[in-house]
Structures are given as structure tokens and as C-alpha cells.
Design an enzyme around this catalytic site. Structure first.
Site, mmCIF file in Angstrom:
data_model
loop_
_atom_site.group_PDB
_atom_site.id
_atom_site.type_symbol
_atom_site.label_atom_id
_atom_site.label_comp_id
_atom_site.label_asym_id
_atom_site.label_seq_id
_atom_site.Cartn_x
_atom_site.Cartn_y
_atom_site.Cartn_z
ATOM 1 N N THR A 33 63.309 -17.693 0.808
ATOM 2 C CA THR A 33 62.409 -18.648 0.967
ATOM 3 C C THR A 33 61.363 -18.107 2.054
ATOM 4 O O THR A 33 61.064 -17.234 2.465
ATOM 5 C CB THR A 33 63.171 -19.843 1.407
ATOM 6 O OG1 THR A 33 62.356 -21.050 1.358
ATOM 7 C CG2 THR A 33 63.756 -19.740 2.765
ATOM 8 N N ASN A 34 60.647 -19.116 2.558
ATOM 9 C CA ASN A 34 59.582 -18.787 3.558
ATOM 10 C C ASN A 34 59.642 -19.847 4.690
ATOM 11 O O ASN A 34 60.463 -20.818 4.640
ATOM 12 C CB ASN A 34 58.289 -18.676 2.885
ATOM 13 C CG ASN A 34 58.025 -19.908 2.037
ATOM 14 O OD1 ASN A 34 57.589 -21.141 2.733
ATOM 15 N ND2 ASN A 34 57.752 -19.964 0.716
ATOM 16 N N ASP A 35 58.620 -19.809 5.772
ATOM 17 C CA ASP A 35 58.666 -20.646 6.724
ATOM 18 C C ASP A 35 57.821 -22.016 6.715
ATOM 19 O O ASP A 35 57.841 -22.828 7.599
ATOM 20 C CB ASP A 35 57.948 -20.014 7.951
ATOM 21 C CG ASP A 35 58.729 -18.937 8.669
ATOM 22 O OD1 ASP A 35 60.056 -19.122 8.650
ATOM 23 O OD2 ASP A 35 58.340 -18.069 9.067
ATOM 24 N N ARG A 61 62.139 -26.770 -0.432
ATOM 25 C CA ARG A 61 62.680 -26.651 0.881
ATOM 26 C C ARG A 61 61.740 -27.569 2.060
ATOM 27 O O ARG A 61 60.659 -26.826 2.068
ATOM 28 C CB ARG A 61 63.400 -25.494 1.184
ATOM 29 C CG ARG A 61 64.493 -25.423 2.431
ATOM 30 C CD ARG A 61 64.624 -23.881 2.704
ATOM 31 N NE ARG A 61 63.517 -23.387 3.242
ATOM 32 C CZ ARG A 61 62.940 -23.632 4.587
ATOM 33 N NH1 ARG A 61 63.486 -24.735 5.387
ATOM 34 N NH2 ARG A 61 61.705 -23.288 4.954
#
Ligand code: CTP
Ligand code: CA
Length: 226
Positions: A33-35, A61
């Protein structure tokens, strides 16, 4: 002319907003995923709802707090987000793609937990479908707004994305600047249209950024309808 009184400027309009970072599964317990926090997209959804729009928020998310008055569609992967966006696209008036969509996903998600074995593990990734480009290609009057997260050559990349993805506006954040982008409550963005730079906003709370962005968007939607 003026559509509606101030405060109901999106009444009767269908707005689709995507937010958050997609989750690309490796196995049942692991993912890439990423921030992205989802906060910018949630702020835009909230600002649109407060102007009377019928808002669908397609969220991956996120750490953003739930908001009332919008239809929330939860998704995980880029592929699921694409399907959800396509389901809501045809009758949309405005689409804002604030989500941080993974550019690559694992070639396959294992259906059982991957066991450790060798000292090194090579993951094979494959490109995801570009959701914004896909909907840009089949635009039928929707006003399309994309985001661009850049660390350098912001204008160059923003304009490239605007043209490549057939967007009406690109909101660029320079994620190298303090107080901008992922996981902050504040953001510093520049707005680009077909004519180039439209406006550079100073450091602001994301909810205030959302309000200003919607003012610019609504003005352009109205100009187009007039
Ligand atoms: N986007 C998308 N689908 C993807 C990748 C990106 O819809 N698979 C959208 C994002 O939601 C955003 C815009 O495209 O609105 C730009 O995303 P960004 O990551 O900045 O651009 P990319 O085209 O992916 O290029 P790069 O990451 O190489 O800069
Ligand atoms: Ca990308």
C-alpha cells in the site's frame, strides 16, 4: 448565469470522489500500500455534500474519519476501485480522483499465507489499470479532476497528466514540501487547467483546500453549462 443560491451550488449534481491508498494483496495477511491518509478526498466529499451534491465516496485504505451525508463504497485494490468508479461514472457530473492508486500489484495473490524459505525473495509486480485514464477516455460531459503527487518538475508532470488522462483540472501537490501531501492535515496545492497554471494555494487545512477547489470547479462547470 448563477445556478443556485450560495450553499446549494451543487444541488442535483452527482459527484464521485475517490480517496485513500489502494491495497494490493500478496497473500491473506500481507499487502502493498502507500502513505495516503485519504483526508484530502474525504474533505472534498464533505465540501461537495455541504453544497447539496449527491456524493458517492469510493474509499480504499484510509485513516480519515467517516462523514455523514455521503454514500460510502469501500474498496481494497486498484481493480476493485476501477469497477466501483465505472459503476458510478455514467450519470456523474463531477469526478474527483484523489485516491493514491497503486501503479503496480503482485502478479498473483496467494490464497494461502506464503511461507518463508530462501534468503532472498523476488516479487513480480504488474501494472494496474490507470483508472483516471480509463474514465478520461470515455468522458461524456463529466467534469474530471485528477491529482498529481510530484517531488519535482511539478508543472511539467501535472500538464502531462492533464492531457494524457483527459482531465479538466489537475490538482498538483509537491510532496517534497513540508506540510503538504500524505498524512498531513494541511496541504499545498497548485491547480492546472488546459491553459496552464490556474491558481497556487498557500499552506491550508485540507478542508479549506477542498472549499477553494470546489469554488474553482463549480465556476468552470457553470461556465461550461452557460
Ligand atoms: N491514477 C489512477 N489509476 C492509477 C494510477 C493513478 O486513477 N492506476 C490517478 C490518481 O488517482 C491521480 C492521478 O491518476 O488522480 C495521478 O496519479 P499519479 O500517481 O500522480 O500519476 P501516475 O499517472 O500514476 O504517474 P506517476 O506515479 O508515474 O507519476
Ligand atoms: Ca502513480
Amino acid at each position: 448565469g448563477q445556478w443556485f443560491e450560495q450553499g446549494q451550488s451543487l444541488k442535483g449534481k452527482k459527484v464521485v470522489v475517490t480517496a485513500g491508498g489502494t491495497v494490493e494483496r500478496l497473500d491473506p495477511v500481507r499487502y502493498l500500500t502507500n502513505d495516503s491518509s485519504g483526508k484530502m478526498g474525504y474533505a472534498i466529499a464533505e465540501a461537495a455534500a455541504s453544497r447539496g451534491a449527491n456524493v458517492t465516496l469510493i474509499a480504499a485504505r484510509t485513516t480519515a474519519e467517516a462523514i455523514g451525508g455521503v454514500k460510502l463504497v469501500k474498496v481494497e485494490s486498484a481493480e476493485q476501485m476501477l469497477q466501483a468508479v465505472l459503476e458510478h461514472y455514467d450519470d456523474a457530473d463531477l469526478v474527483v480522483k484523489a485516491a493514491a492508486v497503486a501503479d503496480y500489484r503482485p502478479v498473483a495473490a496467494a490464497d494461502k499465507k506464503i511461507k518463508k524459505s530462501d534468503e532472498r525473495l523476488v516479487l513480480e509486480l504488474v501494472r494496474t489499470t490507470d483508472i483516471l485514464q480509463t474514465i478520461g477516455q470515455r468522458k461524456r460531459g463529466q467534469f474530471l479532476v485528477g491529482f498529481a503527487a510530484e517531488t519535482d518538475q511539478v508543472e511539467h508532470y501535472a500538464m502531462d497528466k492533464l492531457h494524457r488522462k483527459h482531465c479538466d483540472l489537475i490538482i498538483a501537490n509537491n510532496v517534497a514540501e513540508a506540510g503538504a501531501g500524505f498524512n498531513f492535515d494541511t496541504n499545498i496545492v497548485s491547480v492546472y487547467g488546459v491553459e496552464g497554471l490556474v491558481e497556487s494555494l498557500p499552506l491550508m487545512q485540507k478542508r479549506q483546500v477542498a472549499d477553494r477547489l470546489l469554488e474553482i470547479i463549480i465556476q468552470r462547470m457553470q461556465a461550461r453549462e452557460a
